[in-house]
Design an enzyme around this catalytic site. Sequence first.
Site, PDB file in Angstrom:
ATOM      1  N   ASP A  69       0.808  -1.216   0.000  1.00 12.45           N
ATOM      2  CA  ASP A  69       0.000   0.000   0.000  1.00 12.45           C
ATOM      3  C   ASP A  69       0.847   1.276   0.000  1.00 12.45           C
ATOM      4  O   ASP A  69       0.818   2.073   0.956  1.00 12.45           O
ATOM      5  CB  ASP A  69      -0.944   0.006   1.216  1.00 12.45           C
ATOM      6  CG  ASP A  69      -1.826  -1.222   1.256  1.00 12.45           C
ATOM      7  OD1 ASP A  69      -2.228  -1.712   0.180  1.00 12.45           O
ATOM      8  OD2 ASP A  69      -2.134  -1.692   2.368  1.00 12.45           O
ATOM      9  N   GLU A 243     -12.974  -0.761  -6.887  1.00 11.85           N
ATOM     10  CA  GLU A 243     -12.925  -1.721  -5.790  1.00 11.85           C
ATOM     11  C   GLU A 243     -12.487  -1.044  -4.486  1.00 11.85           C
ATOM     12  O   GLU A 243     -13.202  -1.085  -3.504  1.00 11.85           O
ATOM     13  CB  GLU A 243     -11.943  -2.856  -6.136  1.00 11.85           C
ATOM     14  CG  GLU A 243     -11.765  -3.902  -5.041  1.00 11.85           C
ATOM     15  CD  GLU A 243     -12.961  -4.829  -4.885  1.00 11.85           C
ATOM     16  OE1 GLU A 243     -13.792  -4.880  -5.819  1.00 11.85           O
ATOM     17  OE2 GLU A 243     -13.079  -5.484  -3.834  1.00 11.85           O
ATOM     18  N   GLU A 362      23.511   7.021   5.665  1.00  8.87           N
ATOM     19  CA  GLU A 362      23.000   6.012   6.595  1.00  8.87           C
ATOM     20  C   GLU A 362      23.240   4.622   6.016  1.00  8.87           C
ATOM     21  O   GLU A 362      23.050   4.405   4.812  1.00  8.87           O
ATOM     22  CB  GLU A 362      21.513   6.240   6.848  1.00  8.87           C
ATOM     23  CG  GLU A 362      21.194   7.569   7.503  1.00  8.87           C
ATOM     24  CD  GLU A 362      21.988   7.791   8.791  1.00  8.87           C
ATOM     25  OE1 GLU A 362      22.001   6.889   9.649  1.00  8.87           O
ATOM     26  OE2 GLU A 362      22.615   8.862   8.925  1.00  8.87           O
TER      27      GLU A 362
HETATM   28  O1  FUB Z   1      -3.305  -3.800   2.874  1.00  3.26           O
HETATM   29  C1  FUB Z   1      -4.623  -4.052   3.304  1.00  3.26           C
HETATM   30  C2  FUB Z   1      -5.580  -3.739   2.201  1.00  3.26           C
HETATM   31  O2  FUB Z   1      -5.226  -4.446   1.029  1.00  3.26           O
HETATM   32  C3  FUB Z   1      -5.588  -2.302   1.760  1.00  3.26           C
HETATM   33  O3  FUB Z   1      -6.268  -1.451   2.637  1.00  3.26           O
HETATM   34  C4  FUB Z   1      -6.182  -2.440   0.405  1.00  3.26           C
HETATM   35  O4  FUB Z   1      -6.031  -1.303  -0.400  1.00  3.26           O
HETATM   36  C5  FUB Z   1      -5.469  -3.650  -0.126  1.00  3.26           C
HETATM   37  O5  FUB Z   1      -4.230  -3.303  -0.677  1.00  3.26           O
END
Ligand code: FUB
Length: 634
Positions: A69, A243, A362
């Site tokens: 994400d 989605e 670093e």
């Molecule tokens: O990472 C958890 C969930 O999976 C996220 O909130 C969605 O966007 C999907 O990537």
Amino acid sequence: MTHIKVPDEAAARPPLPATALMNVASSRRLGLTSRRAVLVIVALLCAVAMLPGTARADNPIVQTIYTADPAPLVHNGRVYLYTGHDEDGSTYFTMKDWRVWSSADMVNWTDHGSPMSVATFSWASADAWAGQTVYRNGRFYWYVPVKDRASGQMAIGVGVSNSPTGPFTDAIGRPLVRNGEIDPTVLIDDDGQAYLYWGNPNLWYVRLNADMISYSGSPAQIPLTTAGFGTRTGNTSRPTLYEEGPWVYKRNGLYYNVFAAKCCSEFIGYSTAPGPTGPWTYRGTVMPTQGSSFTNHPGVIDFNGGSYFFYHNGALPGGGGFTRSVAVEKFTYNADGTIPTISMTTTGAPQAGTLNPYVRQEAETIAWASGVETEPSGEGGMNVGWIENGDHIKVKGVAFGSGATSFSARVASATSGGRIELRLDGVNGTLVGTCTVPGTGGWQTWTTVTCPVNGATGTHDLYFKYTGGSGNLFNVNWWQFTGGTGGTGGNLLTNGDLESGTTGWAASGGTLSSVTSPVHGGGRALSIAGRTASWNGTTQDVTAKLTNGTSYTTSVWVRSQSGTPSAKATLAITANGTTSYLQLTPAATVSSGGWTQLTGTATASWSGTLTGATFYVETAAGTDGFFIDDASFQ
Ligand code: FUB
């Protein structure tokens, strides 16, 4: 923690079958049999990687843990990348904390650790899922979905910090909004109005107040029409492609919503609109379904003149739908503002600039890591640890310039230490130095070791190859080379020859463009026109590259577009809230009839903490446009 042993170019190969890779991710805690299996796989991957003519892999961009994400943010000449963190061996979205990384060149990423977790929100019980950080009025606001303990529903919380790397605290001590839906994204429009969008299965928005931690009116739904979000087949309850994971931004007056489409597996689609709340028109695919993870998640930025698309996949050893990894591709918008279809690659984005080895770097600034992990350091920031014999780190595009003479590293070891081999362009490439690390009596008992360096000139990928006995050898906090000449060794300016368009450069007023005539050298130069003040000029952020008390030599070729202004190069240094101006070159008259070289040497020094350093070419008076070419600051 993950302990992923991958050779430098492993990810450039077609993926091995998932069964073969299953155990690699947690190899540090594996038993002997599994461990041997891992080594066999690694040996196979190494063998393939040594084939000639292979591309160098830099995607996924984090190899020490699983990340998901991505949410990039450009701030003060760096890209800050906010991600989720999939726990090793997950069979669900088991995510307890978020992570921050940053880069000035899109390939070497610094690990800033975990400045926010589920525990930051006392009212939350689980699910550190997909968020986004935005900057406003000196503060960073990180909007995230988490599970609300009281209701058991997903809610949106907001963390706040004065620094892009945190630590973040809960800004309001309760959910900002809660309706069971996820994945917040924030747009701050040009008129200052901020919008929070989120949702799965619906798409919601609400107008945020200027404080960014409250809102006006009630959350409203964006109608999910097929014209706006495409047509999904085979799912009557979800007729459109939308989605989850919206990423809303504005570019050249057009509003974009890039989102995870269809399920499952997801692809990335996008819609555009003339305003922040629509009406939206579906525009098609940004990234097709690819990459061994049934989710994907977009993040889009412009940085140093390029456009970048961040996403995630399951490409690391042990990776899959719940053990994901963030990756990035560079792309170019079509002339009409539409986004081309982008495919996942293992090479990733090209390096934007070079890395300066003559300032402290670093140890956790990494282009590719194999076998090591990171942890919070007792000296602040993070350090690299869990180093075993044969592990390595690649740092890409290191500008040694006229040559390095010595190398220092900050190290600690509770055992008997080992060695850091400095190699160029491959884990078994040319050896230019070896530093011996002693036992120091503790994993956080730090000392600095120094060793001579020979043969490191020009720009190379630098490999730290760690060798020694068995078990964990030592930790590394930071490193720095000393230059043979001038103390800096290489041009600190990104795109100093101006051959890469406007990359790396900005205008402090006026309009910047890359031109093919006139040029001083090569095929391009930089033009600044429409200046309304003498200090309007061509600028470049050099904050991360400056060393206190160092003498810098500047050379830049300048030509006016009209008149005969007096041009000069200046360095603006901001430290402890005060900006001072260092004249890098004497002012010299320039004309439109030919090129004039501005040269000078000056020492940059400041008291307190450096927060900004900008290299300028400007005029002493007047507003004539001018060109610059072949600039160096070293
Ligand atoms: O990472 C958890 C969930 O999976 C996220 O909130 C969605 O966007 C999907 O990537």
